[in-house]
Design an enzyme around this catalytic site. Structure first.
Site, short mmCIF file in Angstrom:
data_model
loop_
_atom_site.label_atom_id
_atom_site.label_comp_id
_atom_site.label_asym_id
_atom_site.label_seq_id
_atom_site.Cartn_x
_atom_site.Cartn_y
_atom_site.Cartn_z
N SER A 157 10.11 53.00 8.54
CA SER A 157 10.05 53.84 7.60
C SER A 157 10.34 52.81 6.43
O SER A 157 10.00 53.27 4.94
CB SER A 157 9.75 54.91 7.40
OG SER A 157 10.80 55.64 7.66
N THR A 158 11.54 52.55 6.06
CA THR A 158 12.50 51.73 4.85
C THR A 158 13.32 50.58 5.45
O THR A 158 12.96 50.27 6.84
CB THR A 158 13.25 53.16 4.63
OG1 THR A 158 13.83 53.28 6.05
CG2 THR A 158 12.88 54.16 4.19
N PHE A 218 11.66 58.89 11.04
CA PHE A 218 12.20 59.98 11.12
C PHE A 218 12.33 59.85 9.62
O PHE A 218 13.50 60.53 8.47
CB PHE A 218 13.92 60.17 11.70
CG PHE A 218 14.17 61.26 12.57
CD1 PHE A 218 13.16 62.44 12.61
CD2 PHE A 218 15.00 61.69 12.86
CE1 PHE A 218 13.53 63.45 13.30
CE2 PHE A 218 15.91 62.93 13.20
CZ PHE A 218 14.34 64.41 13.49
N LYS A 260 28.50 47.02 17.06
CA LYS A 260 27.25 46.13 16.68
C LYS A 260 27.53 45.21 18.15
O LYS A 260 26.33 44.58 18.54
CB LYS A 260 26.90 45.48 15.56
CG LYS A 260 26.74 45.77 14.04
CD LYS A 260 25.34 46.22 14.65
CE LYS A 260 24.95 46.97 13.03
NZ LYS A 260 23.04 46.98 13.55
N TYR A 309 24.74 42.97 11.45
CA TYR A 309 25.24 41.57 10.40
C TYR A 309 26.68 41.65 11.19
O TYR A 309 26.94 42.10 11.40
CB TYR A 309 25.13 42.92 9.18
CG TYR A 309 26.19 43.46 8.40
CD1 TYR A 309 25.23 41.64 6.50
CD2 TYR A 309 27.15 42.91 7.44
CE1 TYR A 309 25.57 41.13 5.80
CE2 TYR A 309 27.65 42.83 6.41
CZ TYR A 309 27.08 41.85 5.95
OH TYR A 309 27.84 40.64 4.62
N TYR A 346 15.01 47.37 6.53
CA TYR A 346 14.32 45.61 7.47
C TYR A 346 13.05 45.81 8.09
O TYR A 346 12.09 45.24 8.83
CB TYR A 346 15.64 45.84 8.27
CG TYR A 346 16.56 44.21 7.38
CD1 TYR A 346 15.76 43.62 6.79
CD2 TYR A 346 17.40 44.90 6.98
CE1 TYR A 346 16.54 42.43 6.23
CE2 TYR A 346 18.68 43.96 6.26
CZ TYR A 346 17.77 42.74 5.69
OH TYR A 346 18.42 41.95 4.76
N TYR A 392 33.11 47.02 8.27
CA TYR A 392 32.28 46.30 9.23
C TYR A 392 32.73 45.61 10.69
O TYR A 392 32.21 46.56 11.40
CB TYR A 392 31.11 45.40 7.63
CG TYR A 392 30.42 45.66 8.37
CD1 TYR A 392 29.29 46.66 8.03
CD2 TYR A 392 29.63 45.33 9.55
CE1 TYR A 392 27.68 47.31 8.75
CE2 TYR A 392 28.10 45.32 10.16
CZ TYR A 392 27.34 46.53 9.69
OH TYR A 392 26.26 46.42 10.04
N THR A 420 19.79 48.89 1.09
CA THR A 420 19.19 49.54 1.52
C THR A 420 19.57 51.24 1.69
O THR A 420 20.82 51.01 1.12
CB THR A 420 18.59 49.63 3.34
OG1 THR A 420 19.95 49.44 3.83
CG2 THR A 420 18.51 48.52 3.36
N ALA A 425 18.68 52.90 11.41
CA ALA A 425 19.97 53.89 11.26
C ALA A 425 20.02 54.88 10.87
O ALA A 425 19.40 55.26 10.06
CB ALA A 425 20.14 52.45 9.77
P1 NAD Z 1 17.79 51.66 6.13
O1 NAD Z 1 18.20 53.29 6.67
O2 NAD Z 1 16.56 51.43 5.41
O3 NAD Z 1 16.23 52.51 7.45
C1 NAD Z 1 16.56 53.24 8.89
C2 NAD Z 1 14.94 53.52 9.80
O4 NAD Z 1 15.67 54.55 10.71
C3 NAD Z 1 14.02 54.61 8.86
O5 NAD Z 1 12.90 54.41 9.21
C4 NAD Z 1 14.30 55.72 9.33
O6 NAD Z 1 13.17 56.56 9.38
C5 NAD Z 1 14.42 55.31 10.61
N1 NAD Z 1 15.41 55.95 11.68
C6 NAD Z 1 16.81 57.07 11.53
N2 NAD Z 1 17.30 58.07 12.15
C7 NAD Z 1 16.13 57.86 12.78
C8 NAD Z 1 15.61 58.82 14.63
N3 NAD Z 1 16.43 59.21 15.08
N4 NAD Z 1 14.11 58.79 15.28
C9 NAD Z 1 13.93 57.97 14.51
N5 NAD Z 1 13.79 56.69 13.48
C10 NAD Z 1 15.11 56.38 12.82
O7 NAD Z 1 18.07 50.40 7.14
P2 NAD Z 1 18.06 49.66 7.01
O8 NAD Z 1 19.37 48.75 6.24
O9 NAD Z 1 16.90 48.93 7.14
O10 NAD Z 1 18.94 48.94 9.09
C11 NAD Z 1 18.29 48.88 9.59
C12 NAD Z 1 18.91 47.85 10.95
O11 NAD Z 1 19.53 47.00 9.90
C13 NAD Z 1 20.25 47.84 10.95
O12 NAD Z 1 20.34 48.38 12.57
C14 NAD Z 1 21.47 47.47 10.15
O13 NAD Z 1 22.91 47.88 10.80
C15 NAD Z 1 20.47 46.52 10.04
N6 NAD Z 1 21.04 45.60 9.00
C16 NAD Z 1 20.65 46.28 7.42
C17 NAD Z 1 21.75 44.96 6.48
C18 NAD Z 1 21.81 45.74 5.40
O14 NAD Z 1 22.08 45.49 4.59
N7 NAD Z 1 20.57 47.38 4.79
C19 NAD Z 1 21.95 43.91 7.09
C20 NAD Z 1 22.01 43.46 7.95
C21 NAD Z 1 21.19 43.95 9.26
#
Ligand code: NAD
Length: 396
Positions: free
Chosen positions: A49-50, A73, A243, A224, A52, A234, A274, A139
């Site tokens: 939903s948000t 969620f 990770k 990451y 990545y 991190y 994010t 996340a």
């Molecule tokens: P985000 O907070 O934007 O998205 C998290 C998503 O997880 C949302 O859709 C939320 O609804 C869902 N979620 C959370 N709890 C849940 C549950 N219990 N059941 C179902 N859905 C659930 O996060 P993001 O930054 O896009 O992170 C996503 C992945 O990318 C993570 O593994 C993060 O470590 C990784 N990542 C992020 C970055 C960054 O800079 N943002 C960089 C590299 C990797």
């Protein structure tokens, strides 16, 4: 009602439906303007939903014409309380997918639970038969284990010694020093339980056992690494241990999938604003400096640009370039380029409250933050009376 941003620290407690819909439109427009690629057919995105996960869903649906199921969620609007951004994003995504004639379904609930896994598998079998791509992009600050019932909390802390570095209050622009005490072993264990690979592994085992995967199914989760200055908080901290566990899970899943032609990867993505990353100390200042340098060099990408590159140049290109022996795909390659990092580190030494808005992209950081919640979008009338209750089409 008139919906305005209401922030509390690094969260915004309101979201704007029209602004979120605009965000989705922009991401779809970007993907449609790129070259089509021969990608997946039926895709499950867990955490869709948000950030990545959302961008992955958009890249698969609008870049490759894939049918998608999104699991997330998020909360609907209630009375004077708006829905969460992820709810509005998913509602807009479903509308656009329907207009495009794509099959698309949304499941709202706890992905860590047995109930949601079973519901998703039933839906795949009834509507798509099988999926050939599973993206795991959850996340979360907490997880309740589906077998033991134990609830774990994740923390973002260094391990072994306290960590002190500069951090940014992106609302006020103040740069100050922050010190974070090291985690105790129990906190490390719990963070691995939330953000490590166990739940991804459970999903893949259950999908496989239920016959809901194609023989050559691909699965990807996100990680990451980042520069040395952030390593104590991190990569070498509690989240880094999780990770590592996620990356070990990719190796195990590869062993499960490879015999029939399937694949498991962890894609190491770029640091971006994010909801999750804005909660990490030190990282927002690093992201601001990084944005400034990458924009100056014409290298800046946001979530959708990263995910389009992941799909078209790595996962679904002729030769899966950038993959080393450890199941890792590096789309943080531009962030980690030597010239980029040298410049960011030079600025890091100099950064303070007085120069934060010139040496770093404080304005870009703020804009991205508010846009996560559908605010500060061009072409949206924020003075208009707006209905906060929005239905998600095809919500199962
Ligand atoms: P985000 O907070 O934007 O998205 C998290 C998503 O997880 C949302 O859709 C939320 O609804 C869902 N979620 C959370 N709890 C849940 C549950 N219990 N059941 C179902 N859905 C659930 O996060 P993001 O930054 O896009 O992170 C996503 C992945 O990318 C993570 O593994 C993060 O470590 C990784 N990542 C992020 C970055 C960054 O800079 N943002 C960089 C590299 C990797």
């Amino acid at each position: 009602m008139i919906i305005q941003p209401k922030t509390r620290g690094f969260i915004c407690t309101t979201a704007h439906p029209a602004g979120c819909a605009k965000q989705i439109e922009k991401q779809i427009e970007f993907v449609k303007a790129q070259k089509k690629f021969k990608g997946p057919t039926n895709v499950l995105v867990i955490g869709s939903s948000t950030g990545y996960g959302l961008a992955s869903r958009i890249a698969a649906a609008f870049g490759a014409g894939a049918n998608t199921i999104g699991v997330f969620f998020d909360r609907a609007a209630e009375g004077q309380r708006t829905a969460t951004a992820g709810w509005y994003n998913s509602a807009a995504f479903e509308q656009q997918a329907a207009q495009q004639g794509l099959k698309s379904f949304s499941i709202v609930g706890d992905a860590f639970s047995e109930h949601i896994k079973a519901k998703t598998i039933d839906l795949i079998k009834a509507e798509l038969g099988t999926v050939d791509l599973v993206i795991y992009s959850v996340a979360s600050p907490r997880r309740t284990h589906p077998v033991t019932g134990e609830t774990f909390s994740s923390v973002i802390k260094p391990i072994g010694a306290a960590y002190t570095n500069k951090t940014l209050n992106f609302h006020s622009g103040e740069v100050s020093l922050t010190s974070i005490e090291p985690a105790i072993d129990e906190e490390v264990r719990q963070t691995i339980a939330v953000m490590g690979g166990e739940d991804w592994g459970m999903w893949m085992q259950e999908l496989s056992a239920a016959g809901a995967l194609t023989k050559d199914a691909t699965t990807v989760a996100y990680s990451y690494i980042g520069p040395e200055i952030t390593h104590p908080i991190y990569r070498d901290g509690t989240i880094g241990k999780a990770k590592n566990d996620l990356e070990q899970t990719a190796i195990k899943l590869n062993n499960l999938l490879q015999p029939t032609g399937g694949r498991a990867f962890v894609s190491v993505n770029k640091a971006l604003v994010t909801q999750s990353s804005s909660a990490i100390p030190v990282v927002p200042l690093y992201i601001s400096a990084l944005y400034k340098v990458m924009k100056e060099k014409g290298l800046h990408e946001n979530c959708i640009e990263q995910m389009y590159r992941l799909f078209s140049e790595h996962l679904y290109s002729e030769d899966v370039a950038g993959v080393d022996g450890s199941c890792l795909i590096r789309i943080d390659d531009w962030e980690m380029r030597e010239d980029v990092q040298t410049e960011v580190m030079k600025r890091w030494e100099e950064l303070n409250t007085d120069n934060a808005s010139t040496l770093s992209d404080l304005a870009g950081y703020r804009q991205d933050f508010f846009q996560l919640f559908g605010f500060h979008m061009d072409g949206v009338d924020y003075e208009a009376d707006t209905e906060p209750e929005v239905d998600i089409l095809n919500r199962v």
